[in-house]
Motif scaffolding. Structure first.
Motif, PDB file in Angstrom:
ATOM      1  N   PHE A 143      20.758  27.591  50.491  1.00  0.00           N
ATOM      2  CA  PHE A 143      19.355  27.173  50.596  1.00  0.00           C
ATOM      3  C   PHE A 143      18.469  28.335  51.032  1.00  0.00           C
ATOM      4  O   PHE A 143      17.361  28.512  50.509  1.00  0.00           O
ATOM      5  CB  PHE A 143      19.241  26.014  51.586  1.00  0.00           C
ATOM      6  CG  PHE A 143      17.829  25.570  51.848  1.00  0.00           C
ATOM      7  CD1 PHE A 143      17.172  24.737  50.961  1.00  0.00           C
ATOM      8  CD2 PHE A 143      17.146  25.987  52.990  1.00  0.00           C
ATOM      9  CE1 PHE A 143      15.864  24.321  51.195  1.00  0.00           C
ATOM     10  CE2 PHE A 143      15.843  25.582  53.232  1.00  0.00           C
ATOM     11  CZ  PHE A 143      15.203  24.747  52.331  1.00  0.00           C
ATOM     12  N   LEU A 144      18.932  29.122  51.994  1.00  0.00           N
ATOM     13  CA  LEU A 144      18.110  30.223  52.490  1.00  0.00           C
ATOM     14  C   LEU A 144      17.980  31.342  51.459  1.00  0.00           C
ATOM     15  O   LEU A 144      16.976  32.057  51.437  1.00  0.00           O
ATOM     16  CB  LEU A 144      18.704  30.764  53.791  1.00  0.00           C
ATOM     17  CG  LEU A 144      18.673  29.787  54.976  1.00  0.00           C
ATOM     18  CD1 LEU A 144      19.456  30.340  56.153  1.00  0.00           C
ATOM     19  CD2 LEU A 144      17.237  29.479  55.392  1.00  0.00           C
ATOM     20  N   GLU A 145      18.983  31.504  50.606  1.00  0.00           N
ATOM     21  CA  GLU A 145      18.866  32.487  49.528  1.00  0.00           C
ATOM     22  C   GLU A 145      17.860  32.035  48.478  1.00  0.00           C
ATOM     23  O   GLU A 145      17.089  32.838  47.954  1.00  0.00           O
ATOM     24  CB  GLU A 145      20.234  32.721  48.893  1.00  0.00           C
ATOM     25  CG  GLU A 145      21.200  33.485  49.795  1.00  0.00           C
ATOM     26  CD  GLU A 145      22.576  33.613  49.167  1.00  0.00           C
ATOM     27  OE1 GLU A 145      22.857  32.859  48.198  1.00  0.00           O
ATOM     28  OE2 GLU A 145      23.374  34.440  49.639  1.00  0.00           O
ATOM     29  N   ASN A 146      17.873  30.742  48.180  1.00  0.00           N
ATOM     30  CA  ASN A 146      16.943  30.180  47.194  1.00  0.00           C
ATOM     31  C   ASN A 146      16.745  28.710  47.527  1.00  0.00           C
ATOM     32  O   ASN A 146      17.631  27.891  47.279  1.00  0.00           O
ATOM     33  CB  ASN A 146      17.496  30.339  45.780  1.00  0.00           C
ATOM     34  CG  ASN A 146      16.524  29.826  44.733  1.00  0.00           C
ATOM     35  OD1 ASN A 146      15.435  29.342  45.051  1.00  0.00           O
ATOM     36  ND2 ASN A 146      16.910  29.921  43.466  1.00  0.00           N
ATOM     37  N   PRO A 147      15.603  28.340  48.112  1.00  0.00           N
ATOM     38  CA  PRO A 147      15.405  26.941  48.520  1.00  0.00           C
ATOM     39  C   PRO A 147      15.512  25.939  47.378  1.00  0.00           C
ATOM     40  O   PRO A 147      15.785  24.761  47.623  1.00  0.00           O
ATOM     41  CB  PRO A 147      13.994  26.950  49.116  1.00  0.00           C
ATOM     42  CG  PRO A 147      13.763  28.358  49.536  1.00  0.00           C
ATOM     43  CD  PRO A 147      14.490  29.195  48.527  1.00  0.00           C
ATOM     44  N   SER A 148      15.312  26.376  46.140  1.00  0.00           N
ATOM     45  CA  SER A 148      15.390  25.448  45.009  1.00  0.00           C
ATOM     46  C   SER A 148      16.810  25.285  44.486  1.00  0.00           C
ATOM     47  O   SER A 148      17.034  24.502  43.558  1.00  0.00           O
ATOM     48  CB  SER A 148      14.485  25.939  43.869  1.00  0.00           C
ATOM     49  OG  SER A 148      13.149  26.053  44.302  1.00  0.00           O
ATOM     50  N   ARG A 149      17.776  26.006  45.057  1.00  0.00           N
ATOM     51  CA  ARG A 149      19.134  25.975  44.511  1.00  0.00           C
ATOM     52  C   ARG A 149      19.834  24.647  44.762  1.00  0.00           C
ATOM     53  O   ARG A 149      20.415  24.077  43.827  1.00  0.00           O
ATOM     54  CB  ARG A 149      19.949  27.126  45.096  1.00  0.00           C
ATOM     55  CG  ARG A 149      21.378  27.180  44.568  1.00  0.00           C
ATOM     56  CD  ARG A 149      22.117  28.361  45.168  1.00  0.00           C
ATOM     57  NE  ARG A 149      21.555  29.622  44.696  1.00  0.00           N
ATOM     58  CZ  ARG A 149      21.939  30.813  45.162  1.00  0.00           C
ATOM     59  NH1 ARG A 149      22.855  30.880  46.120  1.00  0.00           N
ATOM     60  NH2 ARG A 149      21.402  31.907  44.688  1.00  0.00           N
ATOM     61  N   PRO A 150      19.838  24.097  45.996  1.00  0.00           N
ATOM     62  CA  PRO A 150      20.525  22.803  46.180  1.00  0.00           C
ATOM     63  C   PRO A 150      19.805  21.698  45.412  1.00  0.00           C
ATOM     64  O   PRO A 150      18.635  21.410  45.655  1.00  0.00           O
ATOM     65  CB  PRO A 150      20.454  22.570  47.695  1.00  0.00           C
ATOM     66  CG  PRO A 150      20.171  23.909  48.282  1.00  0.00           C
ATOM     67  CD  PRO A 150      19.338  24.628  47.263  1.00  0.00           C
ATOM     68  N   VAL A 151      20.498  21.104  44.442  1.00  0.00           N
ATOM     69  CA  VAL A 151      19.934  20.018  43.637  1.00  0.00           C
ATOM     70  C   VAL A 151      20.912  18.852  43.679  1.00  0.00           C
ATOM     71  O   VAL A 151      22.087  19.009  43.322  1.00  0.00           O
ATOM     72  CB  VAL A 151      19.689  20.468  42.186  1.00  0.00           C
ATOM     73  CG1 VAL A 151      19.152  19.300  41.359  1.00  0.00           C
ATOM     74  CG2 VAL A 151      18.721  21.643  42.139  1.00  0.00           C
ATOM     75  N   ARG A 171      13.340  33.000  56.139  1.00  0.00           N
ATOM     76  CA  ARG A 171      14.622  32.744  55.483  1.00  0.00           C
ATOM     77  C   ARG A 171      15.559  33.943  55.628  1.00  0.00           C
ATOM     78  O   ARG A 171      16.764  33.780  55.854  1.00  0.00           O
ATOM     79  CB  ARG A 171      14.409  32.423  54.002  1.00  0.00           C
ATOM     80  CG  ARG A 171      13.577  31.170  53.748  1.00  0.00           C
ATOM     81  CD  ARG A 171      13.856  30.587  52.369  1.00  0.00           C
ATOM     82  NE  ARG A 171      13.901  31.599  51.325  1.00  0.00           N
ATOM     83  CZ  ARG A 171      12.843  31.994  50.609  1.00  0.00           C
ATOM     84  NH1 ARG A 171      11.643  31.458  50.859  1.00  0.00           N
ATOM     85  NH2 ARG A 171      12.972  32.895  49.665  1.00  0.00           N
ATOM     86  N   ALA A 172      15.013  35.142  55.539  1.00  0.00           N
ATOM     87  CA  ALA A 172      15.850  36.334  55.688  1.00  0.00           C
ATOM     88  C   ALA A 172      16.386  36.458  57.112  1.00  0.00           C
ATOM     89  O   ALA A 172      17.551  36.830  57.321  1.00  0.00           O
ATOM     90  CB  ALA A 172      15.045  37.578  55.307  1.00  0.00           C
ATOM     91  N   GLU A 173      15.550  36.133  58.094  1.00  0.00           N
ATOM     92  CA  GLU A 173      16.006  36.199  59.487  1.00  0.00           C
ATOM     93  C   GLU A 173      17.103  35.183  59.764  1.00  0.00           C
ATOM     94  O   GLU A 173      18.011  35.440  60.566  1.00  0.00           O
ATOM     95  CB  GLU A 173      14.820  35.960  60.424  1.00  0.00           C
ATOM     96  CG  GLU A 173      13.807  37.097  60.457  1.00  0.00           C
ATOM     97  CD  GLU A 173      12.680  36.809  61.428  1.00  0.00           C
ATOM     98  OE1 GLU A 173      12.908  36.039  62.380  1.00  0.00           O
ATOM     99  OE2 GLU A 173      11.577  37.340  61.237  1.00  0.00           O
ATOM    100  N   LEU A 174      17.027  34.032  59.131  1.00  0.00           N
ATOM    101  CA  LEU A 174      18.058  33.015  59.326  1.00  0.00           C
ATOM    102  C   LEU A 174      19.310  33.312  58.508  1.00  0.00           C
ATOM    103  O   LEU A 174      20.431  33.003  58.938  1.00  0.00           O
ATOM    104  CB  LEU A 174      17.507  31.641  58.936  1.00  0.00           C
ATOM    105  CG  LEU A 174      16.546  30.976  59.921  1.00  0.00           C
ATOM    106  CD1 LEU A 174      15.906  29.746  59.294  1.00  0.00           C
ATOM    107  CD2 LEU A 174      17.274  30.588  61.199  1.00  0.00           C
TER     108      LEU A 174
END
Length: 374
Positions: A143-151, A171-174
């Motif tokens: 999710f943090l790499e790409n918020p739209s990825r989890p579908v 997102r990068a910090e997390l």
């Protein structure tokens, strides 16, 4: 000679405190002395802190927090729930132990918390989203790499999807600490289970922890003091359980619950009142014994909710007249009798006013237009 020394200490105590402070300290002493078990725990607890300076520093900071009623209301339900939930207590102990023994794991976990604490005006669903990310660390990385990825997007993340999409720096910090934890076996065996348990279970422990975290996230300095104490006590889980047990006993003693924390702070600073009490207790009971005991602390009965006086609401029948029923079974409403006021006395008639006398004038031109010069 000892009696003279005691009187000297008493005189110093009178001069060092205000009357209100001295009354509070004396009341706390009387409450401790009223129970031999409570006094034994108190003296043993102080002796333990004196012999463990690394834990004493964290406990002193925690004592300052416990003097705040708002912090006590937030942390005590979690402590009470944790002491009755053996599975959660074991998971929490392992979690704290991993942070205490592994600096890299502690740093990564604290980086995750630091990102959450740094958000001053997060959206309403941000705490739930962070709890979900911690409970599902592998999914959090995607999710943090790409918020739209989890579908499809999980419900806790869907409410904050737009927020995370517009915060690439957050997102990068997390992402960095989550990646670091994913490579560490100790994190998977000690950190992940606690995160998953506290998010998935809807029992009293999870609910109390959620309320505590919401309180601490809004007050970062208090979070770090509470967090630091957990790490300091992780090196001696047995002592931690007995310390929490002693705090439980304090909460169940109404004479101690409000007074103990200011008193404990003074006791740690070795004020004159506490030195005088220590001399008296040593004479009466001898030196404090080893503490904590070797056995596990007993389970105390649940903490009773504070009693509130019942509200004596007025009853309807107090306002409904108790006369014979009228039509449709409804009581007849009594006619209201207006009070009879005495008649006002008649004023005597005033004599008629005399007509004013007007002076007679001779007719002029203005009175007789016929005599005009025109």
């Amino acid at each position: 000679m000892m009696l003279l020394w005691t009187f000297c200490l008493l005189g110093a105590a009178e001069a060092a405190y205000t009357r209100a402070d001295l009354d509070l300290l004396r009341a706390a002493e009387r409450a401790l002395e009223s129970s031999a078990a409570d006094l034994s725990h108190h003296r043993g607890y102080l002796a333990y802190l004196d012999s463990h300076p690394e834990i004493a520093e964290a406990e002193d900071a925690y004592t300052e927090l416990m003097k705040l009623s708002s912090f006590r209301r937030a942390v005590e339900p979690f402590q009470e729930a944790l002491l009755r939930d053996a599975e959660a207590r074991e998971a929490f102990d392992k979690y704290c132990l991993a942070l205490a023994e592994r600096e890299d794991v502690r740093r990564a976990v604290e980086d995750v918390h630091r990102c959450e604490l740094a958000e001053r005006r997060p959206p309403a669903g941000f705490p739930a989203a962070m709890a979900y990310l911690r409970a599902h660390p592998d999914e959090a990385i995607r999710f943090l790499e790409n918020p739209s990825r989890p579908v499809p997007t999980p419900a806790p993340l869907a409410t904050t999807l737009g927020f995370f999409e517009t915060r690439p720096a957050l997102r990068a910090e997390l992402l960095d600490p989550f990646l670091e934890l994913s490579r560490d076996a100790r994190a998977r065996t000690h950190v992940y289970p606690w995160w998953a348990m506290i998010e998935a279970r809807g029992n009293a422990t999870a609910q109390a922890y959620d309320r505590l975290m919401r309180y601490l996230v809004a007050r970062p300095s208090r979070f770090w003091l509470w967090h630091g104490r957990n790490i300091a006590l992780a090196s001696d889980a047995h002592a931690r359980h007995w310390i929490d047990h002693w705090h439980q006993r304090v909460r169940r003693n109404p004479d101690l619950a409000r007074r103990y924390w200011p008193y404990l702070r003074q006791a740690r600073e070795q004020g004159p009142v506490q030195r005088e009490a220590a001399v008296r207790w040593n004479e009466a009971f001898g030196e404090a014994g080893p503490w904590p005991p070797e056995s596990n602390p007993p389970t105390l009965p649940p903490l009773a909710a504070p009693e509130t006086p019942p509200l004596n609401w007025p009853r309807l029948e107090d306002y409904v007249p108790k006369n014979a029923a009228g039509p449709n079974g409804r009581p007849k409403m009594p006619a209201f009798d207006f009070p009879k006021f005495p008649e006002m006395p008649k004023l005597p008639a005033l004599p008629p006013m005399p007509e004013p006398k007007r002076p007679k004038r001779s007719p002029g031109a203005s009175d007789n237009p016929a005599k005009s010069d025109d």
